[in-house]
Design an enzyme around this catalytic site. Structure first.
Site, short mmCIF file in Angstrom:
data_model
loop_
_atom_site.label_atom_id
_atom_site.label_comp_id
_atom_site.label_asym_id
_atom_site.label_seq_id
_atom_site.Cartn_x
_atom_site.Cartn_y
_atom_site.Cartn_z
NE ARG A 47 5.50 -2.55 8.91
CZ ARG A 47 5.74 -1.32 7.14
NH1 ARG A 47 6.97 -1.23 8.01
NH2 ARG A 47 4.98 -0.95 6.83
CB SER A 105 -8.29 -5.03 0.49
OG SER A 105 -8.98 -4.44 0.99
CE1 TYR A 108 -3.56 -2.06 -0.52
CE2 TYR A 108 -5.74 -2.00 -0.37
CZ TYR A 108 -4.93 -2.82 -0.42
OH TYR A 108 -4.85 -3.20 1.10
CE LYS A 162 -3.92 -5.71 -1.22
NZ LYS A 162 -3.07 -6.79 -1.19
CB ILE A 184 -6.81 -4.09 9.94
CG1 ILE A 184 -7.04 -5.58 9.08
CG2 ILE A 184 -5.99 -5.20 10.51
CD1 ILE A 184 -8.55 -6.13 9.74
P1 NAD Z 1 2.46 -3.27 6.91
O1 NAD Z 1 3.31 -1.74 6.20
O2 NAD Z 1 2.15 -3.16 8.03
O3 NAD Z 1 3.29 -4.04 6.51
C1 NAD Z 1 3.51 -4.69 5.48
C2 NAD Z 1 4.49 -5.56 4.64
O4 NAD Z 1 4.71 -6.34 3.55
C3 NAD Z 1 5.66 -5.54 5.53
O5 NAD Z 1 6.65 -6.35 6.68
C4 NAD Z 1 6.75 -4.78 4.47
O6 NAD Z 1 8.05 -5.00 5.17
C5 NAD Z 1 6.28 -6.06 3.42
N1 NAD Z 1 6.51 -5.39 1.84
C6 NAD Z 1 6.10 -4.67 0.97
N2 NAD Z 1 6.36 -4.15 -0.19
C7 NAD Z 1 7.34 -5.70 -0.13
C8 NAD Z 1 8.12 -6.25 -1.28
N3 NAD Z 1 7.73 -5.61 -2.27
N4 NAD Z 1 8.02 -6.81 -0.34
C9 NAD Z 1 8.99 -7.58 0.76
N5 NAD Z 1 8.12 -7.67 1.36
C10 NAD Z 1 7.22 -6.35 1.00
O7 NAD Z 1 1.30 -3.29 6.38
P2 NAD Z 1 -0.59 -4.57 7.02
O8 NAD Z 1 -1.38 -3.38 7.21
O9 NAD Z 1 -0.09 -5.49 7.58
O10 NAD Z 1 -1.27 -5.11 5.63
C11 NAD Z 1 -0.34 -6.35 5.19
C12 NAD Z 1 -1.55 -7.04 3.82
O11 NAD Z 1 -2.80 -6.75 4.77
C13 NAD Z 1 -1.57 -6.30 2.49
O12 NAD Z 1 -1.24 -6.83 1.70
C14 NAD Z 1 -2.23 -5.09 2.62
O13 NAD Z 1 -2.80 -4.21 1.63
C15 NAD Z 1 -2.70 -6.19 3.53
N6 NAD Z 1 -4.03 -5.45 3.83
C16 NAD Z 1 -4.38 -4.36 4.83
C17 NAD Z 1 -5.26 -3.55 5.33
C18 NAD Z 1 -5.38 -2.76 6.31
O14 NAD Z 1 -6.30 -2.41 6.76
N7 NAD Z 1 -4.63 -2.82 7.91
C19 NAD Z 1 -6.76 -3.81 5.04
C20 NAD Z 1 -6.72 -4.74 3.63
C21 NAD Z 1 -5.66 -5.55 3.19
#
Ligand code: NAD
Length: 253
Positions: free
Chosen positions: A20, A147, A160, A164, A193
């Site tokens: 996702r 991040s 976090y 990161k 995002i």
């Molecule tokens: P999300 O919560 O929608 O998806 C996270 C995914 O990680 C899920 O598929 C979940 O099943 C998986 N996951 C979590 N723990 C796990 C584990 N121990 N083993 C296997 N899978 C695991 O989050 P997202 O927003 O799509 O974030 C994805 C990445 O991007 C993350 O590393 C997040 O820190 C980074 N990020 C997101 C943003 C944002 O604004 N959304 C900004 C900067 C960085």
């Protein structure tokens, strides 16, 4: 058959947390570019089923497994499964991540440990498992999803931000270790995002972030997927140890 299905496979990619949000967008982009992919997830089986269905039309081979990459067993299983079912490993995207936000005074040991273990140790464990086949092949691409919070910090996210920021140091160190073997290691630092991870932010916070973003919109998972596609593609073959910020200009050093 789709266009991608008609074309030759260009490689095999593992995307952790690929079911996702950003990970799913990366998986969609990589399958469209000709990669067979293995996705890992933890917990959210509905998202995993939906991702499988959504990617089925890509014409590429898709494997989805529940593997907790914060443990050596889970990380090892993910890479082993990719090697068994897809035969090789060209790209690893360390994307799985979680947040447990609270001010430091209220942050429990568990809040700290689980965020560091998933976001930082998970990338270490999965990279360690992936490096073996990549070293044998003398080629590979690793992309760590960090991040902007790891670059500038954020109140309420000490755990976090530490994880990161750690990923950026990890990226540079591993890039130095494996560069001579044809493997590049880079990071992406997304800003805000629009995914489930950020859905809980207050409207006030969202308005403030939008106001400070020169490109005047929030990022989409697709924006990050495009950066991943660039870093794993031939145009980035002389780029390693780099952190690419994808944030619409929100944070500029
Ligand atoms: P999300 O919560 O929608 O998806 C996270 C995914 O990680 C899920 O598929 C979940 O099943 C998986 N996951 C979590 N723990 C796990 C584990 N121990 N083993 C296997 N899978 C695991 O989050 P997202 O927003 O799509 O974030 C994805 C990445 O991007 C993350 O590393 C997040 O820190 C980074 N990020 C997101 C943003 C944002 O604004 N959304 C900004 C900067 C960085």
């Amino acid at each position: 058959m789709s266009e991608a299905g008609d074309s030759e496979r260009i490689g095999v990619a593992v995307v952790t947390g690929g079911t996702r949000g950003i990970g799913l967008a990366v998986a969609k982009r990589l399958t469209a570019d000709g990669y067979d992919v293995l996705l890992t997830y933890k917990g959210d089986a509905d998202a995993a089923d939906a991702a499988k269905t959504e990617l089925a039309g890509s014409g590429r081979q898709i494997e989805v497994i529940a593997a907790d990459i914060s443990t050596a067993d889970g990380a090892g299983q993910a890479i082993e499964a990719a090697m068994q079912s897809l035969g090789r490993l060209d790209v690893l995207v360390n994307n799985a991540g979680i947040t447990r936000d609270t001010l430091l005074m209220r942050m429990s040991d568990d809040d700290w440990d689980v965020v560091l273990t998933t976001n930082l140790k998970g990338a270490f464990l999965t990279s360690k498992a992936a490096i073996r086949p990549m070293l044998r092949q003398r080629s590979g691409r690793i992309v760590n999803i960090s991040s902007v919070v790891g670059q500038v910090g954020n109140a309420g996210q000490a755990n976090y931000a530490a994880a990161k920021a750690g990923l950026i140091g990890f990226t540079k160190s591993l890039a130095k270790e494996v560069g001579s073997r044809g493997i590049t290691v880079n990071a992406i630092a997304p800003g805000f995002i629009d995914t489930r991870m950020t859905a809980g932010l207050s409207d006030e916070m969202k308005a403030m972030l939008l106001e400070r973003t020169p490109l005047n919109r929030f990022g989409t998972p697709k924006d990050v997927a495009g950066a991943v596609a660039f870093l794993v593609g031939p145009d980035a073959s002389f780029i390693t140890g780099h952190t690419l910020t994808v944030d619409g200009g929100l944070f500029m050093p």
